[in-house]
Structures are given as structure tokens and as C-alpha cells.
Write an enzyme that holds these catalytic residues in place. Structure first.
Site, PDB file in Angstrom:
ATOM      1  CE1 TYR A   4     105.502 100.631  42.535  1.00 13.21           C
ATOM      2  CE2 TYR A   4     104.570  99.213  44.229  1.00 13.21           C
ATOM      3  CZ  TYR A   4     105.367  99.377  43.114  1.00 13.21           C
ATOM      4  OH  TYR A   4     106.016  98.293  42.568  1.00 13.21           O
ATOM      5  CG  ASP A  37     106.822 109.553  30.129  1.00 15.12           C
ATOM      6  OD1 ASP A  37     106.170 108.621  30.625  1.00 15.12           O
ATOM      7  OD2 ASP A  37     106.961 110.662  30.677  1.00 15.12           O
ATOM      8  CB  VAL A  38     104.507 104.224  29.642  1.00 12.59           C
ATOM      9  CG1 VAL A  38     105.490 103.192  29.120  1.00 12.59           C
ATOM     10  CG2 VAL A  38     104.729 104.499  31.132  1.00 12.59           C
ATOM     11  CE  LYS A  94     103.438  98.533  40.170  1.00 13.74           C
ATOM     12  NZ  LYS A  94     103.853  98.237  38.782  1.00 13.74           N
TER      13      LYS A  94
HETATM   14  N1  LIG Z   1     111.617  94.927  41.909  1.00 10.24           N
HETATM   15  C1  LIG Z   1     110.585  94.614  42.666  1.00 10.24           C
HETATM   16  O1  LIG Z   1     110.747  94.051  43.748  1.00 10.24           O
HETATM   17  C2  LIG Z   1     109.183  94.901  42.190  1.00 10.24           C
HETATM   18  C3  LIG Z   1     108.117  94.408  42.953  1.00 10.24           C
HETATM   19  C4  LIG Z   1     106.818  94.641  42.525  1.00 10.24           C
HETATM   20  C5  LIG Z   1     106.588  95.319  41.354  1.00 10.24           C
HETATM   21  N2  LIG Z   1     107.634  95.800  40.632  1.00 10.24           N
HETATM   22  C6  LIG Z   1     107.326  96.512  39.398  1.00 10.24           C
HETATM   23  O2  LIG Z   1     108.058  95.984  38.331  1.00 10.24           O
HETATM   24  C7  LIG Z   1     108.262  96.993  37.344  1.00 10.24           C
HETATM   25  C8  LIG Z   1     109.740  97.047  37.010  1.00 10.24           C
HETATM   26  O3  LIG Z   1     110.468  97.332  38.176  1.00 10.24           O
HETATM   27  P1  LIG Z   1     112.028  97.000  38.310  1.00 10.24           P
HETATM   28  O4  LIG Z   1     112.222  96.474  39.674  1.00 10.24           O
HETATM   29  O5  LIG Z   1     112.485  96.213  37.153  1.00 10.24           O
HETATM   30  O6  LIG Z   1     112.605  98.524  38.273  1.00 10.24           O
HETATM   31  P2  LIG Z   1     113.829  99.168  37.482  1.00 10.24           P
HETATM   32  O7  LIG Z   1     113.982 100.541  38.054  1.00 10.24           O
HETATM   33  O8  LIG Z   1     114.996  98.251  37.490  1.00 10.24           O
HETATM   34  O9  LIG Z   1     113.262  99.265  35.984  1.00 10.24           O
HETATM   35  C9  LIG Z   1     112.179 100.119  35.666  1.00 10.24           C
HETATM   36  C10 LIG Z   1     112.431 100.674  34.276  1.00 10.24           C
HETATM   37  O10 LIG Z   1     111.284 101.492  33.927  1.00 10.24           O
HETATM   38  C11 LIG Z   1     111.785 102.659  33.288  1.00 10.24           C
HETATM   39  N3  LIG Z   1     110.799 103.737  33.416  1.00 10.24           N
HETATM   40  C12 LIG Z   1     110.490 104.492  34.517  1.00 10.24           C
HETATM   41  N4  LIG Z   1     109.541 105.370  34.226  1.00 10.24           N
HETATM   42  C13 LIG Z   1     109.220 105.207  32.910  1.00 10.24           C
HETATM   43  C14 LIG Z   1     108.305 105.836  32.037  1.00 10.24           C
HETATM   44  N5  LIG Z   1     107.513 106.839  32.456  1.00 10.24           N
HETATM   45  N6  LIG Z   1     108.235 105.417  30.758  1.00 10.24           N
HETATM   46  C15 LIG Z   1     109.051 104.405  30.323  1.00 10.24           C
HETATM   47  N7  LIG Z   1     109.951 103.771  31.108  1.00 10.24           N
HETATM   48  C16 LIG Z   1     110.024 104.164  32.387  1.00 10.24           C
HETATM   49  C17 LIG Z   1     113.093 102.963  34.014  1.00 10.24           C
HETATM   50  O11 LIG Z   1     113.930 103.828  33.248  1.00 10.24           O
HETATM   51  C18 LIG Z   1     113.667 101.567  34.194  1.00 10.24           C
HETATM   52  O12 LIG Z   1     114.467 101.185  33.098  1.00 10.24           O
HETATM   53  C19 LIG Z   1     107.711  98.282  37.953  1.00 10.24           C
HETATM   54  O13 LIG Z   1     106.410  98.492  37.451  1.00 10.24           O
HETATM   55  C20 LIG Z   1     107.667  97.998  39.427  1.00 10.24           C
HETATM   56  O14 LIG Z   1     106.663  98.745  40.061  1.00 10.24           O
HETATM   57  C21 LIG Z   1     108.938  95.606  41.011  1.00 10.24           C
END
Ligand SMILES: NC(=O)c1ccc[n+]([C@@H]2O[C@H](COP(=O)([O-])OP(=O)(O)OC[C@H]3O[C@@H](n4cnc5c(N)ncnc54)[C@H](O)[C@@H]3O)[C@@H](O)[C@H]2O)c1
Length: 262
Positions: A154, A61-62, A158
Site C-alpha cells: 500500500y 477494474d482500473v 502510494k
Molecule cells: N479513507 C482514508 O482514510 C484514506 C486515507 C488515505 C488514502 N485513501 C485512499 O483513498 C481512496 C479511496 O478510499 P476510500 O476510503 O474512499 O475507500 P472506499 O472503500 O470507501 O472506496 C473505494 C472504492 O474503490 C472501489 N474499488 C476497489 N478496487 C477497485 C478496482 N480495482 N477498480 C475500480 N474500483 C475499485 C471500491 O469498490 C470502492 O467503491 C483509496 O485509494 C484509498 O487508498 C483513503
């Protein structure tokens, strides 16, 4: 053909899914030794197995310092060094009106995104500073630039990641460690798909609001990360790069793309 990240150690938090997983595949394809760390340890191991031999999946967990110390140490030891860190772990906001939210959900959002990025960067940086070279890529969002209702924690986290990126970039610039961020728009990942399925986001509205008229893919983000981590970005540090099909460039009151242009 020569691989751009041959024998380099790359640690990706949240690398078991979505954007982090796409990055893991892309860096592995370029010769890197990838360590995926994720709160879902089984998914991290499975993803590392899928990448092939020489890659590692770890649980962590980060937002927990003891976990971060353990998995960063393991990443340093995994075949000789840590050259690239990608802070990609993330969770969606609650999408509830602010007055109905509880402090615990606000705090968790801040802990995972902002504190997590701080903790993992701070713990991974000494290896890079000693080596005099390294690249850190953080993940911000269009939500860190634009105000989106019911996503206060959120968005604040960010935006904070954007500023943390600039501060660390300035602090470590002379020691060869570059720190940049990507700011994804709406990318089709499990994270985003869930929000569409739950009716928390309006997919058609988003497409109309996006100048390119479509969602992004995880590969668009992985490609930006590959560039920012590479020597082709050797004079780039402290930037927050939008990868959003023009979403944050659009300021007119009308939709940016017509339905038949999608
Ligand atoms: N998908 C989008 O459109 C989008 C847009 C903007 C930003 N983001 C950001 O991109 C990043 C990845 O998102 P994604 O779309 O790939 O989501 P996702 O849910 O597919 O992947 C996120 C991963 O992070 C892991 N995770 C969650 N909490 C954690 C923790 N406390 N410690 C370690 N791992 C943890 C989850 O288990 C998952 O595998 C995030 O930071 C999200 O906010 C995504």
C-alpha cells in the site's frame, strides 16, 4: 449562482463509495456531468442515480486495460468530453507481517493503486491533450510519505503515485493538462471504518497523533479535489497535497493533541 464545473465531464474511479463518492456529489453540485466507474458496478449505478439525471455509473477494474479503455471511452462520449479525471479506486493492505504475505496480495495492491492510476491517466490523457486543457487528481496517502508497518505494498504504491503525479505533471504541463494528488490522512469512510472495526487501526491513538485531534471527513478531500481541479489552481501542477489535520507535519515523539483537546 454560477457553477464552477458547469457542463464539464468528470470521471471518478472508485466513485461508488467513500472519498470518490463525496467527490462525485461535490462535482455534480457544481454542474459537472459525472461518470462514476467502480469495480462494484451496481453501487456505481446506484450512486449515479442518486446524483440525478445526466450522470452515469459504470463497472470497471482500473487494473484491467480492456476495462479501462471501455469506461474511459464511455466517459469521453458521455455528453461531450472529459475535463477532469479523479483516480480514487483503492483497497486496503493485508496488515500481515511481510514474511507471511503472499506475492499475489502485494501484486494486487500495486496493480490497483499504481498501475491503475497509470493506466487510467494514460488512457484519459489524449482527450485532454487534444483539447489543450484538463486536470487529473490522483489519490496518494500519508502512507506514501511515512513508513507504516505491515503496509508495504500500500505504502509503496502510494509513494509511487506521488512520483507518477510529478512525472506526468512535467510531461503534460505545456499542453494545458495539470496533474496533482491529494494525500489523505485518516478520513472516516467505509474503507477506514472497516479497519477500525477489525481492530487493525487504533482510533484513539490516531486522534492523539493528529495535531487537529480528530479524523478527517470525505468532504475534506472532495473540497481539496474541487480546488485542485478548478481554475483557481491554474498554476499548480505536480503537487501532492496533504489533507491530514497536520499528521505528516508532526515530528515530535509525544502525542500531538491531548485527549481533552479533541
Ligand atoms: N479513507 C482514508 O482514510 C484514506 C486515507 C488515505 C488514502 N485513501 C485512499 O483513498 C481512496 C479511496 O478510499 P476510500 O476510503 O474512499 O475507500 P472506499 O472503500 O470507501 O472506496 C473505494 C472504492 O474503490 C472501489 N474499488 C476497489 N478496487 C477497485 C478496482 N480495482 N477498480 C475500480 N474500483 C475499485 C471500491 O469498490 C470502492 O467503491 C483509496 O485509494 C484509498 O487508498 C483513503
Amino acid at each position: 449562482m454560477e457553477q464552477e464545473f458547469s457542463a464539464q465531464g468528470v470521471l471518478i474511479t472508485g466513485g461508488a463509495s467513500g472519498l470518490g463518492l463525496a467527490a462525485a456529489r461535490s462535482f455534480a453540485a457544481q454542474g459537472a456531468r459525472v461518470v462514476i466507474s467502480d469495480i462494484d458496478g451496481e453501487a456505481a449505478s446506484e450512486a449515479a442515480r442518486e446524483l440525478g439525471p445526466g450522470h452515469l455509473g459504470l463497472v470497471g477494474d482500473v487494473a484491467r486495460e480492456a476495462d479501462v479503455k471501455r469506461f474511459v471511452h464511455a466517459a469521453r462520449e458521455h455528453g461531450g468530453g472529459l475535463h477532469v479525471l479523479i483516480n480514487c479506486a483503492g483497497i486496503p493492505d493485508t496488515f500481515r507481517p511481510t514474511v507471511e504475505q503472499d506475492l499475489a496480495s502485494w501484486q494486487r495492491l500495486i496493480d490497483v493503486h499504481l498501475t491503475g492510476t497509470y493506466l487510467v491517466s494514460k488512457t484519459a490523457a489524449p482527450a485532454m491533450l487534444e483539447a489543450g486543457k484538463g486536470a487529473i487528481i490522483n489519490v496518494s496517502s500519508i502512507a506514501g510519505v511515512l513508513g507504516l508497518t505491515m503496509r508495504n505494498a500500500y505504502s509503496a504504491s502510494k509513494a509511487g503515485i506521488g512520483m507518477l503525479t510529478r512525472v506526468l505533471a512535467c510531461e503534460w504541463a505545456q499542453q494545458g493538462v495539470r496533474v496533482n494528488a491529494v494525500a489523505p490522512g485518516y478520513m472516516l469512510t467505509p474503507f477506514f471504518q472497516r479497519l477500525l472495526d477489525e481492530g487493525k487501526l487504533d482510533g484513539d491513538g490516531i486522534r492523539r497523533r493528529t495535531p487537529m485531534g480528530r479524523f478527517g471527513t470525505a468532504q475534506h478531500i472532495a473540497d481539496a479535489m474541487l480546488f485542485l481541479a478548478s481554475d483557481r489552481a491554474a498554476f499548480i501542477t505536480g503537487v501532492v497535497l496533504p489533507v491530514d489535520g497536520g499528521y505528516t507535519a508532526h515530528g515530535a515523539p509525544a502525542d500531538a493533541s491531548l485527549p481533552d483537546e479533541r
